[in-house]
Design a protein around this motif. Structure first.
Motif, short mmCIF file in Angstrom:
data_model
loop_
_atom_site.label_atom_id
_atom_site.label_comp_id
_atom_site.label_asym_id
_atom_site.label_seq_id
_atom_site.Cartn_x
_atom_site.Cartn_y
_atom_site.Cartn_z
N LYS A 195 0.67 -1.20 -0.02
CA LYS A 195 0.04 0.05 -0.09
C LYS A 195 0.83 1.29 0.10
O LYS A 195 1.93 1.16 0.62
CB LYS A 195 -0.90 0.02 1.23
CG LYS A 195 -1.81 -1.12 1.26
CD LYS A 195 -2.77 -0.73 2.28
CE LYS A 195 -4.05 -1.90 2.48
NZ LYS A 195 -4.90 -1.78 3.56
N CYS A 196 0.45 2.19 -0.65
CA CYS A 196 1.26 3.59 -0.69
C CYS A 196 0.60 4.42 0.79
O CYS A 196 1.50 5.26 1.18
CB CYS A 196 0.72 4.38 -1.99
SG CYS A 196 1.47 3.84 -3.44
N ARG A 197 -0.47 4.16 1.24
CA ARG A 197 -0.91 4.79 2.33
C ARG A 197 -1.74 3.93 3.13
O ARG A 197 -2.40 3.03 3.01
CB ARG A 197 -1.44 6.30 2.11
CG ARG A 197 -2.48 5.87 1.27
CD ARG A 197 -3.22 7.40 0.70
NE ARG A 197 -2.31 7.76 0.06
CZ ARG A 197 -2.15 7.45 -1.63
NH1 ARG A 197 -2.98 6.77 -1.98
NH2 ARG A 197 -1.39 8.21 -2.22
N PRO A 198 -1.62 4.09 4.53
CA PRO A 198 -2.40 3.34 5.62
C PRO A 198 -3.96 3.22 5.04
O PRO A 198 -4.27 4.58 5.22
CB PRO A 198 -2.03 3.83 6.86
CG PRO A 198 -0.72 4.34 6.93
CD PRO A 198 -0.58 5.10 5.31
N ARG A 199 -4.66 2.29 5.10
CA ARG A 199 -5.88 2.27 4.67
C ARG A 199 -6.66 1.16 4.96
O ARG A 199 -6.09 0.05 4.50
CB ARG A 199 -6.13 2.75 3.24
CG ARG A 199 -7.43 2.81 2.53
CD ARG A 199 -7.53 3.42 1.31
NE ARG A 199 -8.81 2.90 0.26
CZ ARG A 199 -9.05 3.66 -0.64
NH1 ARG A 199 -8.23 4.56 -1.24
NH2 ARG A 199 -10.06 3.25 -1.21
N GLN A 200 -7.77 0.89 5.44
CA GLN A 200 -8.46 -0.26 5.82
C GLN A 200 -9.84 0.10 6.01
O GLN A 200 -10.39 1.16 6.23
CB GLN A 200 -7.64 -1.06 6.61
CG GLN A 200 -7.70 -0.49 8.16
CD GLN A 200 -7.15 -1.76 9.03
OE1 GLN A 200 -6.13 -2.36 8.69
NE2 GLN A 200 -7.41 -1.81 10.34
N GLY A 212 -13.50 12.44 11.03
CA GLY A 212 -14.23 13.71 10.99
C GLY A 212 -14.01 14.54 9.69
O GLY A 212 -14.71 15.51 9.17
N THR A 213 -13.15 13.88 8.57
CA THR A 213 -12.84 14.31 7.33
C THR A 213 -13.07 13.63 6.25
O THR A 213 -13.58 12.21 6.36
CB THR A 213 -11.45 15.07 7.01
OG1 THR A 213 -10.57 14.10 7.29
CG2 THR A 213 -11.34 16.02 8.21
N ILE A 239 -11.42 3.79 5.47
CA ILE A 239 -10.75 4.87 5.94
C ILE A 239 -9.42 4.78 5.79
O ILE A 239 -8.65 3.93 5.59
CB ILE A 239 -10.91 4.76 7.77
CG1 ILE A 239 -12.39 4.63 8.24
CG2 ILE A 239 -10.18 6.06 8.10
CD1 ILE A 239 -13.23 5.67 7.67
N ARG A 240 -9.00 6.24 5.34
CA ARG A 240 -7.48 6.39 5.00
C ARG A 240 -6.94 7.25 6.21
O ARG A 240 -7.79 8.12 6.76
CB ARG A 240 -7.36 7.32 3.94
CG ARG A 240 -6.00 7.76 3.49
CD ARG A 240 -5.96 8.55 2.22
NE ARG A 240 -6.22 7.85 0.95
CZ ARG A 240 -7.34 8.17 0.29
NH1 ARG A 240 -8.17 9.29 0.47
NH2 ARG A 240 -7.48 7.47 -0.77
N SER A 293 -9.44 9.98 7.45
CA SER A 293 -10.30 10.31 6.51
C SER A 293 -11.41 9.44 5.66
O SER A 293 -10.70 8.42 5.47
CB SER A 293 -9.50 11.28 5.36
OG SER A 293 -10.41 11.68 4.20
N PHE A 294 -12.62 9.95 5.75
CA PHE A 294 -13.48 8.73 5.16
C PHE A 294 -13.31 8.59 3.43
O PHE A 294 -13.09 9.81 2.77
CB PHE A 294 -14.88 9.42 5.32
CG PHE A 294 -16.13 8.46 4.86
CD1 PHE A 294 -16.45 7.26 5.58
CD2 PHE A 294 -16.74 8.92 3.59
CE1 PHE A 294 -17.43 6.69 4.89
CE2 PHE A 294 -17.61 8.26 3.15
CZ PHE A 294 -18.28 6.86 3.76
N VAL A 295 -13.20 7.53 3.13
CA VAL A 295 -13.10 7.33 1.72
C VAL A 295 -14.58 6.83 1.05
O VAL A 295 -14.86 7.13 0.06
CB VAL A 295 -12.23 6.05 1.47
CG1 VAL A 295 -12.11 5.71 -0.06
CG2 VAL A 295 -10.75 6.56 1.81
#
Length: 821
Positions: free
Chosen positions: A394-399, A436-437, A489-490, A504-506
């Motif tokens: 992954k390029c950025r934490p996200r799950q 929250g974003t 979520i990211r 941040s919400f995806v």
């Protein structure tokens, strides 16, 4: 006897066979390289495929002979090198001799390697062009298995390809330049192809997908395929009687939900089979966009595409036991017949030779804002469930997280403020933080409607939420919901308590049941086939499982793997600077000591500057990690001017009772003073309880002058804001204050290097960060950045020090005068 031909000569008695013994090796400079294919009727018929290189014929035995059909891969067994003169040999090898039987020259000519052929052979992926009487165009040899014996010989698709070609049959017809132009209807074309190799079987009613394991570094060695990781829904497509059915990874039928795509796939009139892929919505740049996908599913915008990456079953044959390379070759053949602009596309794949190139491909994917890469073993079958044959980077934490509640809105925000999310742990929903974003106005409205329908009186989380009063006052501040919705979520990182930072919400994940969302842990990438898994670069890590730090337990190999992953990040901060090392040979539970000098012969990657040590290459970092080094500290000057510092480091060292908010505010105050006198400070964490402000300067002054300037800065901060700062290192004076440590700027003094690990609980890392990250509510101390998340965080944040070199200032009379010097 020349070593490359020793095995060849040892097997033969040249007094009884006419095979050439071969002259001394002599590479023919400037001459085209020759190739030959010899038809060898020995105990079993086979074809000997030989390429001239470095004065010998590198040779493979191909049992079924070369095929000019790109869809046919031939097993090629590597044998001993032969002399170049063997390329002209024809005739009989007498009975009783090695290889007895008749030999004919079946084809010959010249060949040109694509790139460095020695590197291609070593990595197990050799591409080349043949110019023979029969064999022409682009070809490839791909190594399989754990040793150097088994390879695949394959024709690459170009003008010289011949469909259905077989060495022992009459020549096949030449493929047209455009395979698509040669097809009338897709189904007829697909049915006309030779039946795929594989076990004949009826069409399965259901299929459990193969899943990828998350890793934090690319696999080492050759034999891996790299694919783009898409931001979409994993979907299996089942074709039967001309109709397409779309099934989620959990087995849910999504045909109606994606009806336009299902109809478009059905219109292709393909044979019965299963395709594995990802349903995506592409933006104007051709990148997959999860928000666009959500909008498309809600009927608001966009067309869906099916990115196919595997073919587990097709046209009466179960292909799951075949290697990935074979399955994807079949998939390519099917897709090549489709009209352009359709909904069915082939996944984007990258030519990657080994783990080093894999790391570069990963970095480039992240630079292009892709989600990451999927790595797959080329020789692996299709196996249901999660394993190590498929890996994801992954390029950025996200799950995914389960939504357990939401807060009331404040300010101008409508509908709700933030989501409260969690993960399943031991049958309970464990709180994981707030989000929250990432919401649009439309998302806020539609999600709020779904949340209100699920409201419940009791909290679904096991245990109390941290931070009482954090979510507002009164009974309406928090609204609990039944834990049924799953959100993607990211986030930037996790706290030591496992709570989300900068979340941040995806989008919502409707393809994953809430009761199965328990989080995803990073695994170690598998060791290369036939290689030691405890080797980092060229360095063998002894005692790789020795635990050297705790909370969590961190092994010696874990640390070495971090330095391998962080190599491009840390190396610019080490090269050219004298270093000091903190060694903990038996881990932090035993004795640790600083070392500035090493006697005897230096390992690769290190060099001496008089009695001092310098890191020359990343191999030097690996060698030091093998010797028990955890921390790397550097001088404030750089070669070739070690007596003239090129930076000022102000170390903010708070007392034990100073809260993070005061530390963050103190850093901003120190920044203001440094900028006021003309410096441009950059920020980094220390991996401890403080922060470093590092200001680049031109190397024009002596150590004493620069240290005096740093001392004056510390005194000025203590004079102006005595309730916040002290320049006295006495512990009594530091109670409730921040000690402004200027001593890092003396000759021989050092500071922890950026991206160096620290020998402390949690394996923290000294992390360069931007000033925008410095917030009172986001504690950057300790293991907020550690060896498990620092590399991913660096990709997420970009380079916060990218303007460092351009920001160098000159320490001169005007600057010194401002501080009374």
């Amino acid at each position: 006897m020349s070593e490359p031909l020793a095995q060849y000569r040892r097997k033969r008695d040249f007094t009884g066979t006419r095979e050439p013994a071969g002259k001394a090796l002599q590479a023919r400079a400037g001459s085209p390289l020759s190739f030959v294919v010899q038809r060898h009727q020995a105990r079993a018929l086979h074809y000997d495929f030989r390429l001239e290189l470095d004065g010998v014929l590198v040779s493979w035995a191909v049992p079924k002979g070369p095929s000019r059909d790109p869809d046919v891969k031939r097993l090629a067994i590597k044998v001993e090198d032969h002399p170049v003169e063997y390329g002209k040999f024809e005739g009989d090898i007498p009975k009783g001799h090695y290889g007895a039987g008749h030999v004919d020259i079946w084809d010959s000519g010249t060949w040109t390697p694509d790139g460095d052929p020695r590197r291609g052979l070593a990595s197990g992926h050799l591409r080349f062009t043949l110019r023979g009487g029969t064999l022409q165009g682009a070809w490839a040899l791909l190594r399989l298995g754990k040793d150097d014996k088994q390879w695949l010989l394959r024709k690459l698709d170009d003008e010289a390809a011949v469909e259905g070609d077989d060495a022992e049959a009459s020549p096949g017809r030449r493929k047209p330049a455009s395979a698509k132009a040669a097809k009338t209807t897709t189904k007829a074309a697909a049915s006309a192809r030779p039946a795929p190799a594989g076990r004949r079987a009826s069409l399965p009613a259901a299929l459990v997908p193969q899943l990828a394991t998350l890793v934090d570094a690319p696999p080492q060695g050759p034999g891996w395929s790299y694919e783009v990781k898409y931001d979409g829904y994993r979907i299996l497509c089942r074709f039967q009687h001309g109709r397409a059915r779309l099934v989620s990874r959990s087995g849910k039928d999504w045909t109606e939900r994606m009806a336009p795509l299902a109809d478009a796939l059905s219109a292709l009139d393909l044979p019965d089979g299963w395709m594995d892929g990802e349903v995506v919505c592409l933006d104007e740049r051709g990148l997959s966009d999860f928000q666009l996908l959500q909008n498309a599913l809600d009927g608001r915008t966009g067309d869906l595409s099916f990115m196919a990456f595997d073919l587990p079953y097709w046209d009466g044959a179960d292909l799951r036991r075949l290697p990935l390379s074979e399955r994807q070759s079949r998939l390519e053949a099917v897709l090549a017949a489709l009209p352009e602009g359709g909904p069915l596309l082939m996944t984007q794949r990258l030519e990657v030779a080994d783990g080093t190139e894999g790391r570069a491909a990963w970095a480039e994917a992240c630079r292009l804002s892709l989600e990451g890469l999927i790595c797959k073993r080329l020789d692996a079958p299709y196996v249901a469930g999660r394993g190590t044959a498929w890996l994801k980077l992954k390029c950025r934490p996200r799950q995914e997280y389960v939504i357990g509640g939401y807060t009331s809105p404040s300010g101008s925000r409508a509908h709700f403020g933030a989501l409260l999310v969690g993960l399943r742990k031991d049958g309970k929903l464990a709180y994981a933080g707030r989000v929250g974003t990432g919401f649009t106005a439309a998302t806020l409205a539609s999600l709020h409607k779904k949340l209100r329908a699920l409201e419940t009186a009791a909290s679904p989380f096991g245990g109390e939420l941290p931070g009482p009063g954090r979510y507002g006052r009164g009974p309406a501040a928090v609204h609990w919901v039944q834990p049924e919705l799953v959100a993607e979520i990211r986030y930037a990182s996790l706290t030591q308590d496992g709570l989300l930072r900068q979340a941040s919400f995806v989008g919502l994940r409707e393809d994953k049941p809430a009761d199965e969302v328990s989080g995803e842990n990073t695994a170690d990438p598998p060791a290369p086939s036939g290689a030691r898994g405890d080797r980092v670069g060229n360095t063998l890590i002894t005692h790789p499982r020795r635990v050297i730090m705790h909370d969590p337990d961190t092994s010696k190999l874990d640390l070495a793997r971090y330095y391998e992953a962080a190599g491009p990040l840390i190396l610019p901060h080490l090269q050219g600077r004298r270093i000091a090392l903190l060694r903990c040979p038996d881990g932090t539970d035993a004795t640790c000591f600083f070392q500035k000098h090493i006697g005897g012969e230096l390992p690769d990657g290190l060099e001496r500057d008089g009695e001092h040590l310098l890191i020359r290459s990343i191999e030097g970092v690996f060698a030091m990690a093998q010797r028990g080094v955890i921390e790397f500290h550097t001088w404030g000057a750089k070669e070739p001017r070690p007596d003239e510092p090129d930076r000022i480091t102000i170390d903010l060292d708070p007392g034990p009772d100073v809260p993070w908010k005061a530390v963050a505010e103190g850093a901003q105050l120190a920044r203001g003073l440094m900028e006021e006198i003309g410096l441009a400070p950059f920020l980094k964490t220390t991996g401890g309880k403080g922060l470093h402000l590092v200001a680049p300067i031109r190397p024009t002054q002596s150590w004493d002058t620069v240290k005096g300037l740093a001392h004056a800065l510390a005194n000025e901060l203590a004079r102006v804001i005595p309730e916040r700062f002290t320049s006295n290192m006495s512990k009594v004076r530091r109670q409730g204050r921040i000690f402004v440590d200027y001593l890092r700027n003396g000759n021989g003094a050092t500071a922890i290097a950026a991206y160096s690990a620290r020998a402390r609980a949690g394996a923290p890392v000294s992390m360069p960060v931007g000033w925008d990250v410095l917030e009172p509510g986001r504690d950057l101390r300790g293991a907020a950045y550690n060896i498990r998340n620092a590399v991913a965080a660096a990709r997420e944040l970009g380079d916060p020090w990218r303007g460092y070199e351009a920001a160098r200032k000159t320490v001169g009379p005007r600057m010194l005068k401002k501080l009374g010097l």
